[in-house]
Scaffold this active site. Structure first.
Site, mmCIF file in Angstrom:
data_model
loop_
_atom_site.group_PDB
_atom_site.id
_atom_site.type_symbol
_atom_site.label_atom_id
_atom_site.label_comp_id
_atom_site.label_asym_id
_atom_site.label_seq_id
_atom_site.Cartn_x
_atom_site.Cartn_y
_atom_site.Cartn_z
ATOM 1 N N LEU A 137 -20.416 -2.497 10.820
ATOM 2 C CA LEU A 137 -21.016 -1.710 11.691
ATOM 3 C C LEU A 137 -20.946 -2.220 12.951
ATOM 4 O O LEU A 137 -22.008 -1.731 13.934
ATOM 5 C CB LEU A 137 -22.530 -1.616 11.162
ATOM 6 C CG LEU A 137 -22.795 -0.737 10.014
ATOM 7 C CD1 LEU A 137 -24.288 -0.737 9.698
ATOM 8 C CD2 LEU A 137 -22.199 0.710 10.515
ATOM 9 N N ARG A 169 -7.837 -9.513 4.335
ATOM 10 C CA ARG A 169 -8.112 -9.380 5.764
ATOM 11 C C ARG A 169 -7.281 -10.530 6.346
ATOM 12 O O ARG A 169 -7.275 -11.606 5.989
ATOM 13 C CB ARG A 169 -9.625 -9.673 6.150
ATOM 14 C CG ARG A 169 -10.419 -8.322 5.529
ATOM 15 C CD ARG A 169 -11.936 -9.062 5.355
ATOM 16 N NE ARG A 169 -12.078 -10.286 4.752
ATOM 17 C CZ ARG A 169 -13.022 -11.114 4.836
ATOM 18 N NH1 ARG A 169 -14.108 -10.756 5.656
ATOM 19 N NH2 ARG A 169 -13.206 -12.232 4.018
ATOM 20 N N ASN A 193 -9.922 1.333 2.387
ATOM 21 C CA ASN A 193 -9.685 1.257 3.585
ATOM 22 C C ASN A 193 -9.961 2.550 4.398
ATOM 23 O O ASN A 193 -10.664 2.395 5.509
ATOM 24 C CB ASN A 193 -8.086 1.262 3.899
ATOM 25 C CG ASN A 193 -7.578 -0.319 3.970
ATOM 26 O OD1 ASN A 193 -8.602 -1.078 3.761
ATOM 27 N ND2 ASN A 193 -6.462 -0.718 4.208
ATOM 28 N N THR A 201 0.860 -1.350 0.035
ATOM 29 C CA THR A 201 -0.010 -0.034 0.083
ATOM 30 C C THR A 201 0.875 1.415 -0.170
ATOM 31 O O THR A 201 1.684 1.332 0.863
ATOM 32 C CB THR A 201 -0.981 -0.017 1.312
ATOM 33 O OG1 THR A 201 -1.683 -1.197 1.130
ATOM 34 C CG2 THR A 201 -1.883 1.262 1.312
ATOM 35 N N CYS A 209 -2.974 -1.661 9.241
ATOM 36 C CA CYS A 209 -3.313 -1.289 7.890
ATOM 37 C C CYS A 209 -4.620 0.067 8.117
ATOM 38 O O CYS A 209 -3.862 1.259 7.873
ATOM 39 C CB CYS A 209 -4.214 -2.344 7.250
ATOM 40 S SG CYS A 209 -3.263 -3.836 6.647
ATOM 41 N N ALA A 236 -19.937 -1.831 16.663
ATOM 42 C CA ALA A 236 -19.636 -0.646 17.503
ATOM 43 C C ALA A 236 -18.707 -1.416 18.724
ATOM 44 O O ALA A 236 -19.141 -2.476 18.979
ATOM 45 C CB ALA A 236 -20.427 0.026 18.241
#
Ligand code: UGA
Length: 437
Positions: free
Chosen positions: A254, A155, A212, A122, A264, A256
């Site tokens: 999502l 991942r 990302n 990256t 990364c 939390a």
């Protein structure tokens, strides 16, 4: 094809084994001789589910080898994948490109035959263009050496599946020849219908950081909602479920809790902001500063909650910190929220004991003053408070009644919202989630 994979960290080791699996002849190259001998013996130098079996299988075919010699790599490869790290610079938010630049500088003078160099690391937008020029200038084969930029989206914890069955392949190239080589390299994936996007260098580099940045934003968005939920008595897990049913929003990413860490997302959003500054479009990414801030605030919030649960005093209290890895099914502790919290509790005088099924060794290397235990029970023994900081299956499976017999006080902070609050409360526990009543 005969390919080399330069850099055998979390990305390169998996990539090398997967490329051998789909039939290529692969030479993995790393400057660290211990890593090379471990990999050659079929022992992954880090924990990634399935990698030990895949290494044994592919080493046995004779299609996978490891070496520390770049000269051997240059001699062997028709295609060279660059998989070296681009960590955050120690002096700024920018990416430290020294390993990528060194790999290209060391490899280029040895490239005497036509070949393709494929960047997977990256990098800030604009890097590939510079590297292409550097390659052409210093490779004896000159224009016969082409560069392709091929960002990776794997991942940790799912690295093998993400490599063998990617959801897209993106390449940045200057010529149709680059497209042809990449099509040949990834032939089985393309035959399986994987979307293939061929574009210019800058777009390919940006796809990676944009993806990302989006994921980080999604996590910080739900964590911001968690803050509002905490102020109002609402439940962020139900809120996430409800908004996730909208296809346009989607329910993934999502969750939390303690927020994102790892090698990364945190460094990529910071490097992206730094690059935007250099390009004089910093305003376009100012929101990422907020994304970073929301994320780091979750870690401070965990320490505040611990203090509240222990009636205002952390000094001398025993806290069982469950988790050291930045996420489950990995032993990666780079920018781990779990270890950040454990260290902050210790600084405030708490007697912290950390347990992680896989990451204790790596954690102890980075945080030598923290106490790590070999078993979950040792960490829990006589604890005044339990903090679940990484959602390993071993922690989700804990029985509140059994655990209640080991600890001193039945108090638990579930910083990953991975436990069933009702179950724990019914067993007499004081349970606190993140963004839940
Ligand atoms: C991330 C991206 O997901 C990959 O697509 C990308 O290829 C990779 O970075 C990379 O740049 O190399 P990874 O760092 O392995 O992959 O881990 P993620 O699964 O993305 O998790 C990142 C962090 O976000 C973890 O700390 C995790 O606990 C946290 N997270 C994730 C949440 O807090 N909530 C969520 O809903 C999801």
């Amino acid at each position: 094809m005969k390919i080399t994979v330069i850099g055998t960290g979390y990305l390169g080791a998996v990539h090398a084994a997967c490329m051998a699996r789909i039939g290529h002849e692969v030479l993995g190259v790393d400057s660290n001789p211990d890593r090379v001998s471990a990999l050659a013996a079929g022992k992954p130098p880090f924990f990634e589910p399935g990698l030990d079996d895949l290494l044994s299988e592919t080493l046995a075919t004779g299609r996978l080898r490891f070496s520390s010699s770049l000269a051997e790599a240059a001699e062997f490869g028709e295609a060279h994948f660059l998989c070296v790290g681009t960590p955050q610079s120690t002096t700024s938010n920018a990416a430290d490109l020294r390993y990528v630049k060194a790999a290209v500088s060391d490899l280029a003078p040895r490239l005497t035959r036509p070949c393709t160099v494929i960047g997977k690391s990256t990098v800030p937008v604009g890097t590939a263009q510079q590297l292409a020029e550097r390659l052409r200038a210093s490779a004896p084969a000159g224009d016969q050496v082409q560069l392709v930029w091929n960002p990776e989206f794997l991942r940790e914890g799912f690295a093998i599946a993400d490599t063998l069955e990617p959801d897209r392949i993106v390449i940045g190239t200057e010529s149709p020849a680059g497209i042809a080589v990449m099509r040949e390299l990834y032939e089985p994936m393309l035959a399986a219908g994987t979307p293939f996007i061929s574009t210019d260098f800058a777009t390919a580099e940006l796809v990676k950081v944009a993806a990302n940045a989006f994921l980080a934003t999604k996590i910080s968005f739900i964590n911001a909602m968690a803050e509002v939920c905490e102020a109002t008595g609402a439940d962020v897990t139900q809120l996430a479920e409800a908004i996730g049913h909208d296809d346009r929003i989607g329910s993934k990413f999502l969750r939390a809790g303690l927020g994102f860490g790892g090698g990364c997302l945190p460094k990529d959003i910071r490097a992206f902001m730094a690059r935007a500054g250099e390009l004089r479009v910093d305003q376009a990414l100012t929101f990422l500063r907020e994304v970073d801030e929301i994320n780091l605030r979750r870690r401070r919030h965990a320490v505040d909650l611990a203090r509240i649960c222990l009636d205002g005093h952390l000094a001398g209290r025993r806290i069982a910190c469950l988790g050291a890895a930045f996420k489950p099914n990995s032993d990666d502790v780079r920018d781990s929220p779990a270890l950040d919290v454990a260290a902050a509790l210790q600084v405030e005088g708490a007697n912290v004991r950390v347990y992680d099924p896989k990451a204790a060794e790596a954690g102890a290397r980075d945080y030598p003053t923290l106490g790590f235990t070999a078993t979950l029970d040792e960490a829990l023994e006589q604890a005044d408070l339990i903090m679940v900081l990484t959602e390993w299956e071993e922690f989700r499976a804990m029985d509140p009644t059994d655990v209640g017999r080991i600890v001193k006080r039945p108090a638990i902070i579930d910083a990953r919202n991975c436990l069933d609050p009702q179950l724990w409360r019914e067993a007499g526990w004081h349970y606190r989630g993140f963004g839940r009543p």
